[in-house]
Design an enzyme around this catalytic site. Sequence first.
Site, mmCIF file in Angstrom:
data_model
loop_
_atom_site.group_PDB
_atom_site.id
_atom_site.type_symbol
_atom_site.label_atom_id
_atom_site.label_comp_id
_atom_site.label_asym_id
_atom_site.label_seq_id
_atom_site.Cartn_x
_atom_site.Cartn_y
_atom_site.Cartn_z
ATOM 1 N N ASN A 1 10.400 -0.106 12.357
ATOM 2 C CA ASN A 1 11.042 -0.009 11.134
ATOM 3 C C ASN A 1 12.559 -0.475 11.569
ATOM 4 O O ASN A 1 12.976 0.014 12.406
ATOM 5 C CB ASN A 1 10.940 1.334 10.471
ATOM 6 C CG ASN A 1 9.801 1.677 9.819
ATOM 7 O OD1 ASN A 1 8.766 0.899 9.991
ATOM 8 N ND2 ASN A 1 9.536 3.002 9.334
ATOM 9 N N GLY A 2 13.147 -1.022 10.639
ATOM 10 C CA GLY A 2 14.611 -1.391 10.701
ATOM 11 C C GLY A 2 14.529 -2.988 11.184
ATOM 12 O O GLY A 2 13.874 -3.895 10.691
ATOM 13 N N GLU B 1 20.698 4.306 -16.452
ATOM 14 C CA GLU B 1 19.670 5.000 -15.792
ATOM 15 C C GLU B 1 18.226 4.740 -16.667
ATOM 16 O O GLU B 1 17.270 4.477 -16.103
ATOM 17 C CB GLU B 1 19.900 6.388 -15.665
ATOM 18 C CG GLU B 1 18.848 6.939 -14.740
ATOM 19 C CD GLU B 1 18.308 6.475 -13.479
ATOM 20 O OE1 GLU B 1 18.926 5.541 -12.903
ATOM 21 O OE2 GLU B 1 17.112 7.059 -13.266
ATOM 22 N N GLU C 1 12.251 -1.263 -13.845
ATOM 23 C CA GLU C 1 11.610 -0.926 -12.590
ATOM 24 C C GLU C 1 10.087 -0.845 -12.838
ATOM 25 O O GLU C 1 9.430 -1.207 -11.898
ATOM 26 C CB GLU C 1 12.320 -0.257 -11.552
ATOM 27 C CG GLU C 1 12.425 1.258 -11.827
ATOM 28 C CD GLU C 1 12.993 2.035 -10.771
ATOM 29 O OE1 GLU C 1 13.154 1.602 -9.604
ATOM 30 O OE2 GLU C 1 13.693 3.037 -11.146
ATOM 31 N N LYS D 1 15.268 2.600 -15.272
ATOM 32 C CA LYS D 1 13.850 3.232 -15.162
ATOM 33 C C LYS D 1 12.915 2.373 -15.909
ATOM 34 O O LYS D 1 11.845 1.855 -15.320
ATOM 35 C CB LYS D 1 13.863 4.539 -16.006
ATOM 36 C CG LYS D 1 14.121 5.746 -15.383
ATOM 37 C CD LYS D 1 13.572 6.211 -13.925
ATOM 38 C CE LYS D 1 13.879 5.419 -12.758
ATOM 39 N NZ LYS D 1 15.040 6.058 -12.211
ATOM 40 N N ARG E 1 5.968 4.384 -0.274
ATOM 41 C CA ARG E 1 7.341 3.464 0.120
ATOM 42 C C ARG E 1 7.370 2.171 -0.110
ATOM 43 O O ARG E 1 8.561 1.492 -0.083
ATOM 44 C CB ARG E 1 7.525 3.765 1.775
ATOM 45 C CG ARG E 1 7.668 5.443 2.073
ATOM 46 C CD ARG E 1 7.534 5.703 3.386
ATOM 47 N NE ARG E 1 8.913 4.895 4.045
ATOM 48 C CZ ARG E 1 9.928 5.648 4.355
ATOM 49 N NH1 ARG E 1 9.845 6.884 4.177
ATOM 50 N NH2 ARG E 1 10.984 5.235 4.898
ATOM 51 N N TRP F 1 6.927 -3.805 5.306
ATOM 52 C CA TRP F 1 7.582 -4.222 3.890
ATOM 53 C C TRP F 1 8.336 -5.337 4.471
ATOM 54 O O TRP F 1 9.344 -5.477 5.235
ATOM 55 C CB TRP F 1 8.382 -3.301 3.097
ATOM 56 C CG TRP F 1 9.048 -3.770 2.019
ATOM 57 C CD1 TRP F 1 8.546 -3.609 0.845
ATOM 58 C CD2 TRP F 1 10.226 -4.221 1.761
ATOM 59 N NE1 TRP F 1 9.438 -4.226 -0.134
ATOM 60 C CE2 TRP F 1 10.576 -4.397 0.363
ATOM 61 C CE3 TRP F 1 11.530 -4.359 2.575
ATOM 62 C CZ2 TRP F 1 11.722 -4.832 -0.487
ATOM 63 C CZ3 TRP F 1 12.513 -5.084 1.993
ATOM 64 C CH2 TRP F 1 12.701 -5.375 0.603
ATOM 65 N N HIS G 1 31.342 -7.350 -27.138
ATOM 66 C CA HIS G 1 32.061 -8.277 -26.042
ATOM 67 C C HIS G 1 31.150 -9.501 -25.514
ATOM 68 O O HIS G 1 31.639 -9.987 -24.500
ATOM 69 C CB HIS G 1 32.874 -7.567 -25.213
ATOM 70 C CG HIS G 1 33.990 -6.543 -25.770
ATOM 71 N ND1 HIS G 1 35.101 -6.955 -26.524
ATOM 72 C CD2 HIS G 1 34.037 -5.171 -26.154
ATOM 73 C CE1 HIS G 1 35.898 -6.071 -26.968
ATOM 74 N NE2 HIS G 1 35.144 -4.716 -26.776
ATOM 75 N N CYS H 1 9.154 0.050 5.245
ATOM 76 C CA CYS H 1 8.102 0.095 6.333
ATOM 77 C C CYS H 1 7.672 1.766 6.852
ATOM 78 O O CYS H 1 8.718 2.451 6.707
ATOM 79 C CB CYS H 1 8.505 -0.782 7.404
ATOM 80 S SG CYS H 1 9.027 -2.313 7.324
ATOM 81 N N LYS I 1 10.592 2.685 -1.770
ATOM 82 C CA LYS I 1 11.182 3.917 -1.980
ATOM 83 C C LYS I 1 12.680 4.307 -1.162
ATOM 84 O O LYS I 1 13.329 4.708 -1.859
ATOM 85 C CB LYS I 1 10.113 5.000 -1.428
ATOM 86 C CG LYS I 1 10.507 6.517 -1.860
ATOM 87 C CD LYS I 1 10.715 6.662 -3.364
ATOM 88 C CE LYS I 1 11.338 7.849 -3.729
ATOM 89 N NZ LYS I 1 11.767 8.027 -5.233
HETATM 90 C C1 F6R Z 1 15.393 3.820 -8.817
HETATM 91 C C2 F6R Z 1 15.589 4.029 -7.309
HETATM 92 C C3 F6R Z 1 16.564 3.600 -6.484
HETATM 93 C C4 F6R Z 1 17.218 4.523 -5.625
HETATM 94 C C5 F6R Z 1 18.150 3.873 -4.666
HETATM 95 C C6 F6R Z 1 18.941 4.833 -3.696
HETATM 96 O O1 F6R Z 1 14.517 4.629 -9.591
HETATM 97 O O2 F6R Z 1 14.793 5.356 -7.057
HETATM 98 O O3 F6R Z 1 17.450 2.916 -7.410
HETATM 99 O O4 F6R Z 1 17.969 5.516 -6.327
HETATM 100 O O5 F6R Z 1 17.385 3.098 -3.737
HETATM 101 O O6 F6R Z 1 18.031 5.752 -3.034
HETATM 102 P P1 F6R Z 1 18.363 6.981 -2.242
HETATM 103 O O7 F6R Z 1 18.882 7.874 -3.406
HETATM 104 O O8 F6R Z 1 17.097 7.510 -1.597
HETATM 105 O O9 F6R Z 1 19.750 6.789 -1.635
#
Ligand code: F6R
Length: 612
Positions: free
Chosen positions: A105-106, A486, A493, A490, A27, A79, A509, A2, A607
């Site tokens: 928010n929250g 990673e 997502e 990427k 976000r 959100w 395995h 949010c 985000k």
């Molecule tokens: C993936 C991504 C998420 C963040 C995770 C932690 O591309 O962005 O997996 O890495 O939500 O977020 P931060 O780093 O802001 O604590």
Amino acid sequence: MCGIVGYVGRSAATPVLLSGLRRLEYRGYDSAGLSIQEGKSLLSLRAVGKVARLADKVRAEWSEDRQSKCSVGIAHTRWATHGAPTEANAHPHADASGRIRLVHNGIIENYRVIRAKLEAKGHVFSSETDTEAVSRLIGEYYKGDLRKAVISALRQIEGAYGIAVISADEPGRIVVARKGSPLVIGVGEGECLVASDPSALISHTRRVIYLDDGDVALVTADSVDITDLNHAPMDRDVAELEFEAGAVEKGGYAHFMLKEIHEQPESVRNALRGRLDLLNGTAVLSGMGATARELIELQRIVMVGCGTSLHAGMVGDFAFEDLAAIQAEVQPAAEFRYRNPLVDGRDLVVAISQSGETADTLAAVREAKEKGAMVMGLVNVVGSTIAREAGRGVYLHAGPEISVASTKAFTGQVAVLLLMALKLGRGRRLSRERGLALAGEIGRLPELIEAVLKQDSAIAKVAESMAKHEHAFFLGRGPMHPVALEGALKLKEISYIHAEGYHAAELKHGPIALLTPGMPVVVLANRSSVLEKTIGNAEECKARGAHIIAIVTEDGPEVAIADEVIIIPDCDPLIATIPAVVALQLLSYHVARLRGCPIDQPRNLAKSVTVE
Ligand code: F6R
């Protein structure tokens, strides 16, 4: 997640609120709304879907002339957590009289209890949200002083909140408060803004006040008056935002993600600036706030983080053990608090987070402090909650990361972890010679990344075959194992391809059962002591018909079984994690582009994840 924006000044509030909401779109959200003061009444609109739909509604319902007379308002992107993304659940929410509006928010943990009490008093709720319990509670306490009513309500509330509230009876005022959800106040000339994220207010002012948990502020066009929940005045410094408004714009790139991938030579340079000591082969990290003795006496480093930040920690784990001979481990932040972790004053807990607001990572910081560990933050967003609560730490200086998929934060995190390992290593077992060699290699990182970026079109070509598949594997060993994780993260997502990252040796395995002819398998086959083993693991996939995409070292050992190769420059295997990940970021980007995906805002994602 949010987003909140508020404006109080002398200009029309609606355009400011809408442009602030647009800045927060990255976000992730599913509905939006706003309320403005019109004389001694309030106007509100809400819409499901994008901010553009809310803007259409505003245009259709409020004339420009009418809007121009309304210079106070609050707005929100939601959100969904409690209740579906519907107009009724969108914020702002009202009290029973309809003369108060609130955005939040929250998560309010005891909202059911409050709701039941209010319903028993005759309140009829119009949404399924936890938030409406707060707006109605504020209304219950309202006796002509909005701030007092907000404080009385907040004292009843358990959970996390960042809120902004307006009342029809108090023109020219916004009351904001925070506990666990970020809120920043922008102080302009004859105007103030409030936002959950500074990027929403940077085009108006660079002067900001970060609220602390428990703060309640009464904001007018010319003043900010902060108290705690006991009405005691609180003093908060005005800080200067470090980044430029242009940093939150696409600057000619098709997507923020692509822009941020291409910013990495610069963002990593910024992470290293002033921190590499090329004379002594060590690093200068004053933010760690530890004496040489404290560093020597450290018994363990525990890194906590989520998602991409967790993967960065996994690379750090190798670096600390290899370079500094110090026991290191990485734990998902979501697990740390609940497993009653074994940490004490001889342990350094490093909280890794781009946003500095991730709820699980913040909870881990608090738990580690509670247990007496040394805690530091490795954070990108300056002034964020984790940065402040950790007390000490090293900023990444990567600039705002807008794309939901994290890219430049990862490379910044790994670069800083390498610096930390170098520094700790030099205080322990690393010779000056090895330190100098490593420092030199770390210093080359921007040019190593440049070399990968130059292959953009070659990588885009590799993406063409991958984009046609629905499943993929990413394999790596040693520090390339987290890079494989990673790379898979990427890809899944942003392209919605089902991708699995595995330790190359683990495939046989179990997961190898999933291999079908033609399935893309990305193998991190750079020069390293385990290259032969990795190639052996790739052979096992090739034998089952997999399409092998190998990330190989320039002029390094050949990987004959590869169907396609992406070349990274020759460098130390720990340092190679950074150019390798950049190659995988580009690969995912191009696959997602070819599949027509909404790259910067993938479905269901937010985000900054401020709920547990
Ligand atoms: C993936 C991504 C998420 C963040 C995770 C932690 O591309 O962005 O997996 O890495 O939500 O977020 P931060 O780093 O802001 O604590």
